[in-house]
Scaffold this active site. Structure first.
Site, PDB file in Angstrom:
ATOM      1  N   HIS A 252      23.398  41.027  27.612  1.00  0.00           N
ATOM      2  CA  HIS A 252      22.207  40.628  28.378  1.00  0.00           C
ATOM      3  C   HIS A 252      21.837  39.199  28.044  1.00  0.00           C
ATOM      4  O   HIS A 252      21.981  38.778  26.898  1.00  0.00           O
ATOM      5  CB  HIS A 252      21.024  41.555  28.061  1.00  0.00           C
ATOM      6  CG  HIS A 252      19.940  41.498  29.089  1.00  0.00           C
ATOM      7  ND1 HIS A 252      18.964  40.528  29.069  1.00  0.00           N
ATOM      8  CD2 HIS A 252      19.707  42.272  30.170  1.00  0.00           C
ATOM      9  CE1 HIS A 252      18.158  40.725  30.106  1.00  0.00           C
ATOM     10  NE2 HIS A 252      18.578  41.771  30.793  1.00  0.00           N
ATOM     11  N   GLU A 307      21.015  48.097  33.281  1.00  0.00           N
ATOM     12  CA  GLU A 307      21.817  48.450  34.457  1.00  0.00           C
ATOM     13  C   GLU A 307      22.695  49.673  34.184  1.00  0.00           C
ATOM     14  O   GLU A 307      22.970  50.462  35.077  1.00  0.00           O
ATOM     15  CB  GLU A 307      22.718  47.284  34.865  1.00  0.00           C
ATOM     16  CG  GLU A 307      21.974  46.026  35.275  1.00  0.00           C
ATOM     17  CD  GLU A 307      21.343  46.148  36.640  1.00  0.00           C
ATOM     18  OE1 GLU A 307      21.898  46.844  37.499  1.00  0.00           O
ATOM     19  OE2 GLU A 307      20.279  45.553  36.846  1.00  0.00           O
TER      20      GLU A 307
END
Ligand code: COA
Length: 365
Positions: A252, A307
């Site tokens: 991320h 996600e």
């Protein structure tokens, strides 16, 4: 000049804290992670709008208000019928939401308007979906059901399992708010002109439609599809890393530690072990992926991002891929409207400057 306004503070807010270094996500003084695990969409939305969790009486009244707002008016049905079938769903939602402005007072925005739109979005999404596929909207869905349960019931035509409802509920709580992201900023900019709440939400939906913001976690779905069963996780992931490929759903840019949203969704999914094969597969795949990432990318601190579990939850809830972004929208509308209401309290129109890099006229002024 700061491209993309990265790192620029453009608003003071009491709504949420997003701390990418510490991996913190706080809604009104409460850990979003705890809310997702222990509370419902309704309770968390109430917290964002009102600043405190509801008492049992307040919750009952609030749920009634949501239930009343779920029905489509004949005018809205006609509007949806008139929109061409090829119009993207996000644009259809935008049209329906802005049409609701009607004769409502434009300024200041009202909490009742926020609740009305939030109540209506799942019905709008499900109605449009059924309209385009030629299937009837489930009449069996009880408008008294909890938000996530009602949405799933409307979509599939039958009551969802407890595991599906809990998983979608947790996702919607965690997707509800995330600071001054692009769509929330768009909503605040529109509100700052003293335009109405419906127009602000319409602008936010437009921003959310872009793949850089509300893009579907389809890469993760493909990854889980290609793995299929837990015993294949290691050979499939190892082969990908050997080929130098990235594992979708890991790493991320903002969260330099564990993404608190992924942590919370993992906890919910773990509590539902055995409840759904997709959640079990996601959990097993994650364990293997983290182990292999540490082996192939030592020192990079690569963890699961939101996600990954969003995809697992959507799969478990039998959500069609094209409804991922609209479902994200049905959750984030709570954050948008809370920001619009906050903006209205201390309003100042947004008016940044641009740096002119073009030519000047040949002659003096
Ligand atoms: C999200 C992402 C773009 C963040 O990237 P970043 O923090 O800028 O990290 P970098 O792209 O600089 O990568 C740093 C290192 O980790 C590796 N890496 C990062 N994410 C990886 C992943 N998911 N799988 C394998 N390796 C990964 C990179 O290959 C790089 O290795 P190297 O130094 O040997 O070249 C990246 O982690 C990624 O591509 N993840 C997969 C896609 C994804 O899940 N997207 C959804 C995000 S919410």
């Amino acid at each position: 000049m700061v491209k993309g306004l990265e790192g620029i503070i453009a608003a003071e807010t009491q709504i949420s804290l997003v701390d990418g270094t510490k991996g913190h996500l706080v809604y009104r003084g409460q850990w979003a992670k705890d809310l997702a695990v222990r509370h419902t969409f309704e309770e968390s939305a109430y917290l964002l709008w009102h600043g405190a969790l509801p008492t049992p009486l307040q919750l009952a009244e609030f749920k009634n208000e949501l239930a009343r707002g779920r029905r489509l008016t004949p005018e809205l049905r006609s509007l949806l019928e008139a929109i061409p079938p090829h119009t993207p769903l996000m644009n259809t939602l935008q049209a329906a939401v802005t049409a609701l402005a009607g004769n409502a007072p434009a300024w200041p925005p009202a909490l009742e308007q926020a609740v009305q739109l939030t109540a209506l979005l799942p019905t709008l999404i499900a109605y449009r979906r059924h309209q385009l596929s030629g299937t009837p909207l489930s009449e069996g869905a009880d408008t008294e059901e909890d938000h996530a349960a009602y949405y799933l019931h409307l979509l599939s035509g039958h009551p969802a399992s407890e595991a599906q409802v809990r998983a979608l509920n947790a996702y919607m709580v965690l997707a509800m708010e995330h600071g001054l992201n692009a769509s929330t900023f768009a909503a605040r900019v529109v509100a700052s002109t003293e335009s109405d709440l419906y127009s602000a939400v319409g602008a936010a939906i437009g921003a959310m439609k872009g793949p850089l913001h509300g893009g579907a976690p389809s890469g993760v779905i493909r990854l889980l599809d290609s793995i299929g069963t837990a015993d294949r996780a290691e050979p499939v992931l190892r082969a990908m890393l050997e080929r130098g490929e990235r594992l979708m759903g890991f790493g991320h840019r903002v969260y330099k530690t564990r993404d608190p949203r992924a942590e919370a969704l993992r906890e919910v999914c773990a509590g539902l072990a055995g409840g759904d094969p997709w959640l079990d597969l996601a959990r097993d795949t994650e364990e293997t992926a983290i182990r292999l990432l540490a082996e192939y990318k030592p020192g990079r601190a690569l963890y699961t991002n939101v996600e990954f579990y969003a995809a697992a939850v959507m799969r478990a809830a039998a959500m069609p891929t094209e409804l991922f972004t609209p479902t994200f929208t049905a959750a984030r509308i709570v954050g948008w409207t809370t920001h619009v209401l906050e903006q209205a309290q201390h309003n100042r129109i947004y008016r940044p400057q641009s740096l002119y890099t073009g030519n000047m006229p040949a002659s003096d002024a």
